[in-house]
Design a protein around this motif. Structure first.
Motif, PDB file in Angstrom:
ATOM      1  N   ALA A 106       0.835  -1.197   0.000  1.00 51.28           N
ATOM      2  CA  ALA A 106       0.000   0.000   0.000  1.00 51.28           C
ATOM      3  C   ALA A 106       0.875   1.254   0.000  1.00 51.28           C
ATOM      4  O   ALA A 106       0.559   2.236  -0.679  1.00 51.28           O
ATOM      5  CB  ALA A 106      -0.932   0.010   1.211  1.00 51.28           C
ATOM      6  N   ALA A 107       1.993   1.227   0.722  1.00 54.86           N
ATOM      7  CA  ALA A 107       2.898   2.377   0.753  1.00 54.86           C
ATOM      8  C   ALA A 107       3.525   2.604  -0.621  1.00 54.86           C
ATOM      9  O   ALA A 107       3.621   3.743  -1.094  1.00 54.86           O
ATOM     10  CB  ALA A 107       3.980   2.171   1.810  1.00 54.86           C
ATOM     11  N   GLU A 108       3.939   1.520  -1.293  1.00 59.02           N
ATOM     12  CA  GLU A 108       4.506   1.648  -2.633  1.00 59.02           C
ATOM     13  C   GLU A 108       3.462   2.140  -3.627  1.00 59.02           C
ATOM     14  O   GLU A 108       3.749   2.957  -4.495  1.00 59.02           O
ATOM     15  CB  GLU A 108       5.080   0.304  -3.077  1.00 59.02           C
ATOM     16  N   GLU A 109       2.243   1.630  -3.508  1.00 54.77           N
ATOM     17  CA  GLU A 109       1.145   2.066  -4.371  1.00 54.77           C
ATOM     18  C   GLU A 109       0.873   3.556  -4.190  1.00 54.77           C
ATOM     19  O   GLU A 109       0.682   4.297  -5.164  1.00 54.77           O
ATOM     20  CB  GLU A 109      -0.104   1.255  -4.049  1.00 54.77           C
ATOM     21  N   LEU A 110       0.867   4.006  -2.945  1.00 56.34           N
ATOM     22  CA  LEU A 110       0.647   5.423  -2.662  1.00 56.34           C
ATOM     23  C   LEU A 110       1.783   6.275  -3.220  1.00 56.34           C
ATOM     24  O   LEU A 110       1.538   7.328  -3.814  1.00 56.34           O
ATOM     25  CB  LEU A 110       0.496   5.648  -1.155  1.00 56.34           C
ATOM     26  N   ASP A 111       3.029   5.831  -3.062  1.00 58.51           N
ATOM     27  CA  ASP A 111       4.163   6.577  -3.620  1.00 58.51           C
ATOM     28  C   ASP A 111       4.074   6.695  -5.130  1.00 58.51           C
ATOM     29  O   ASP A 111       4.318   7.759  -5.699  1.00 58.51           O
ATOM     30  CB  ASP A 111       5.483   5.905  -3.235  1.00 58.51           C
ATOM     31  N   TYR A 132       1.324   6.536  -6.935  1.00 60.81           N
ATOM     32  CA  TYR A 132       0.203   7.424  -7.233  1.00 60.81           C
ATOM     33  C   TYR A 132       0.624   8.892  -7.080  1.00 60.81           C
ATOM     34  O   TYR A 132       0.315   9.726  -7.934  1.00 60.81           O
ATOM     35  CB  TYR A 132      -0.968   7.119  -6.300  1.00 60.81           C
ATOM     36  N   VAL A 133       1.357   9.194  -6.025  1.00 62.25           N
ATOM     37  CA  VAL A 133       1.817  10.575  -5.801  1.00 62.25           C
ATOM     38  C   VAL A 133       2.760  11.007  -6.922  1.00 62.25           C
ATOM     39  O   VAL A 133       2.676  12.126  -7.421  1.00 62.25           O
ATOM     40  CB  VAL A 133       2.481  10.708  -4.412  1.00 62.25           C
ATOM     41  N   ARG A 134       3.647  10.120  -7.363  1.00 59.26           N
ATOM     42  CA  ARG A 134       4.560  10.455  -8.465  1.00 59.26           C
ATOM     43  C   ARG A 134       3.783  10.736  -9.747  1.00 59.26           C
ATOM     44  O   ARG A 134       4.062  11.701 -10.456  1.00 59.26           O
ATOM     45  CB  ARG A 134       5.544   9.318  -8.700  1.00 59.26           C
ATOM     46  N   ARG A 135       2.802   9.894 -10.054  1.00 58.52           N
ATOM     47  CA  ARG A 135       1.989  10.113 -11.261  1.00 58.52           C
ATOM     48  C   ARG A 135       1.232  11.433 -11.188  1.00 58.52           C
ATOM     49  O   ARG A 135       1.164  12.173 -12.171  1.00 58.52           O
ATOM     50  CB  ARG A 135       1.010   8.956 -11.458  1.00 58.52           C
ATOM     51  N   GLN A 136       0.662  11.723 -10.025  1.00 57.10           N
ATOM     52  CA  GLN A 136      -0.074  12.976  -9.865  1.00 57.10           C
ATOM     53  C   GLN A 136       0.849  14.183 -10.022  1.00 57.10           C
ATOM     54  O   GLN A 136       0.477  15.184 -10.621  1.00 57.10           O
ATOM     55  CB  GLN A 136      -0.780  13.020  -8.511  1.00 57.10           C
TER      56      GLN A 136
END
Length: 149
Positions: A29-34, A36-40
């Motif tokens: 979940a932490a990697e997924e969030l990171d 997502y933040v990079r894409r945004q």
């Protein structure tokens, strides 16, 4: 039941994120969030697709923080702010005159944030030259109306 290490709220054992604070509860979940933040960050302006890399004042599509702008680009941005605010302030002192309205529009048109605002409806920001041309046309028309009327 487990608890969130950030806010100490109770969570299901299978929870990937905290329902209270949104903190990721697993490594995945932490990697997924990171990611997502990079894409945004790239979508909202971090990625300049090539060509002109000048953020909101050089014709490129990406946002470049001030510290990464060249001296010329910083000078352009500062000059636009000075011209825009100066023209707007002068125009506001002459507001009853018909030419003052064109001067206000000219002052607003040259401000660097206007490029970012035009990017959404037009699909890409206005080029510096377009901003300067629009400023010049509106300012000349405004001055001409002030002098002639």
């Amino acid at each position: 039941m487990k608890t969130c290490p950030r806010c100490d709220s109770s969570l299901d054992d299978e929870a990937r994120y905290c329902v209270e604070c949104g903190a990721p509860q697993t490594e995945d979940a932490a990697e997924e969030l990171d990611e997502y933040v990079r894409r945004q960050a790239q979508q909202t302006g971090g990625g300049s697709g090539g060509g002109d890399n000048a953020g909101d004042d050089g014709g490129g599509s990406g946002f470049v923080p001030t510290e990464e702008l060249t001296d010329r680009e910083q000078l352009w941005r500062r000059g636009c702010y000075v011209a825009g605010y100066g023209t707007t302030v002068v125009a506001l002192t002459l507001i009853p005159e018909i030419g003052a309205f064109l001067l206000v529009l000219a002052g607003i048109a040259i401000l660097p944030p206007v490029r970012r605002l035009t990017a959404e409806p037009l699909g890409s920001p206005l080029k510096r030259e377009v901003m300067a041309g629009l400023y010049a046309v509106l300012a000349l028309l405004g001055v001409a109306l002030l002098v002639l009327l």
